[in-house]
Design a protein around this motif. Structure first.
Motif, short mmCIF file in Angstrom:
data_model
loop_
_atom_site.label_atom_id
_atom_site.label_comp_id
_atom_site.label_asym_id
_atom_site.label_seq_id
_atom_site.Cartn_x
_atom_site.Cartn_y
_atom_site.Cartn_z
N SER A 41 0.85 -1.19 0.00
CA SER A 41 0.00 0.00 0.00
C SER A 41 0.88 1.24 0.00
CB SER A 41 -0.94 0.00 1.21
OG SER A 41 -0.22 -0.09 2.43
N MET A 42 0.30 2.37 -0.43
CA MET A 42 1.03 3.62 -0.53
C MET A 42 0.23 4.72 0.17
SD MET A 42 1.96 6.00 -3.85
CE MET A 42 2.63 4.70 -4.82
N ALA A 43 0.95 5.57 0.91
CA ALA A 43 0.31 6.69 1.58
C ALA A 43 1.27 7.87 1.62
CB ALA A 43 -0.12 6.31 3.00
N HIS A 44 0.70 9.06 1.80
CA HIS A 44 1.46 10.30 1.95
C HIS A 44 1.44 10.65 3.44
CE1 HIS A 44 1.77 14.72 2.14
NE2 HIS A 44 2.45 14.63 1.01
N PHE A 45 2.59 10.98 3.99
CA PHE A 45 2.71 11.33 5.41
C PHE A 45 3.26 12.73 5.55
CE2 PHE A 45 2.79 6.79 5.16
CZ PHE A 45 2.14 6.35 6.30
N GLU A 46 2.80 13.44 6.58
CA GLU A 46 3.33 14.77 6.84
C GLU A 46 3.42 14.99 8.34
OE1 GLU A 46 2.38 18.21 4.25
OE2 GLU A 46 1.52 19.03 6.10
N LEU A 47 4.59 15.49 8.76
CA LEU A 47 4.84 15.83 10.15
C LEU A 47 5.03 17.35 10.20
CD1 LEU A 47 5.32 14.41 12.94
CD2 LEU A 47 7.77 14.57 12.44
N PRO A 48 4.33 18.05 11.10
CA PRO A 48 4.44 19.51 11.13
C PRO A 48 5.87 19.99 11.35
CG PRO A 48 2.63 18.76 12.51
CD PRO A 48 3.40 17.54 12.11
N ALA A 49 6.13 21.21 10.90
CA ALA A 49 7.45 21.84 11.09
C ALA A 49 7.81 21.83 12.57
CB ALA A 49 7.42 23.27 10.56
N GLY A 50 9.02 21.41 12.88
CA GLY A 50 9.52 21.39 14.24
C GLY A 50 9.00 20.26 15.11
N ALA A 51 8.19 19.36 14.55
CA ALA A 51 7.58 18.29 15.34
C ALA A 51 8.45 17.05 15.39
CB ALA A 51 6.21 17.93 14.77
N VAL A 52 8.20 16.22 16.41
CA VAL A 52 8.89 14.95 16.60
C VAL A 52 7.83 13.85 16.72
CG1 VAL A 52 10.44 13.61 18.08
CG2 VAL A 52 10.81 16.08 17.80
N SER A 53 7.98 12.78 15.95
CA SER A 53 7.04 11.65 15.99
C SER A 53 7.26 10.79 17.24
CB SER A 53 7.23 10.78 14.74
OG SER A 53 8.41 10.01 14.86
N HIS A 54 6.37 9.84 17.42
CA HIS A 54 6.56 8.79 18.43
C HIS A 54 7.42 7.71 17.82
CE1 HIS A 54 3.50 10.09 21.40
NE2 HIS A 54 3.08 10.76 20.34
N ALA A 55 8.26 7.09 18.61
CA ALA A 55 9.06 5.96 18.15
C ALA A 55 8.17 4.72 18.13
CB ALA A 55 10.25 5.74 19.06
#
Length: 142
Positions: A41-55
């Motif tokens: 499957s294919m998806a587009h992901f975006e993380l806001p400027a200056g943000a850090v994801s969860h590990a």
């Protein structure tokens, strides 16, 4: 003779990028779903400027990412190997099965990438929390 239109539509799926996210990923990135085939499957992901994801780490899937815009960093750990690498437009990275990973976006712009998941993404319980190097700044998807 060409197939009937409904069959042709299912064979030749086409989908534009949605104007708004379909979901929030377990790592906290905004997700816009694209297409799925039996193998992935294919998806587009975006993380806001200056943000850090969860590990997180995945139970059954592996991924290939391609960065479209923004800059950031990706931490990956698999077995005894661990590293942090820069993310920038044109960069492709692999997230093999069993790899813990976490990513962050630089302050100047959101980090956007396309991910191919193999096999197809099975659902939100696919991702398990992991210990990463950075403190997350976004809510995790449920």
């Amino acid at each position: 003779m060409p197939p009937d239109p409904p069959l042709a539509d299912s064979l030749f799926a086409t989908k534009p990028l949605g104007a708004s996210p379909d979901a929030t990923a377990p790592d906290g990135a905004a997700v816009r779903l694209l297409l799925t085939l039996p193998g992935g499957s294919m998806a587009h992901f975006e993380l806001p400027a200056g943000a850090v994801s969860h590990a997180v780490t995945h139970r059954t899937v592996e991924e290939v990412w391609y960065v479209l815009s923004g800059e950031g960093a990706l931490w990956r750990r698999h077995g005894g190997a661990e590293r942090i690498e820069a993310l920038a437009p044109g960069t492709a990275v692999a997230i093999p099965l069993g790899t813990a990973f976490q990513f962050r976006a630089e302050a100047a712009a959101p980090l956007a990438f396309i991910a191919i998941t193999m096999p197809p993404w099975p659902g939100m319980d696919e991702a398990l929390p992991a210990a990463g190097p950075w403190t997350p700044t976004v809510p995790a998807g449920a």
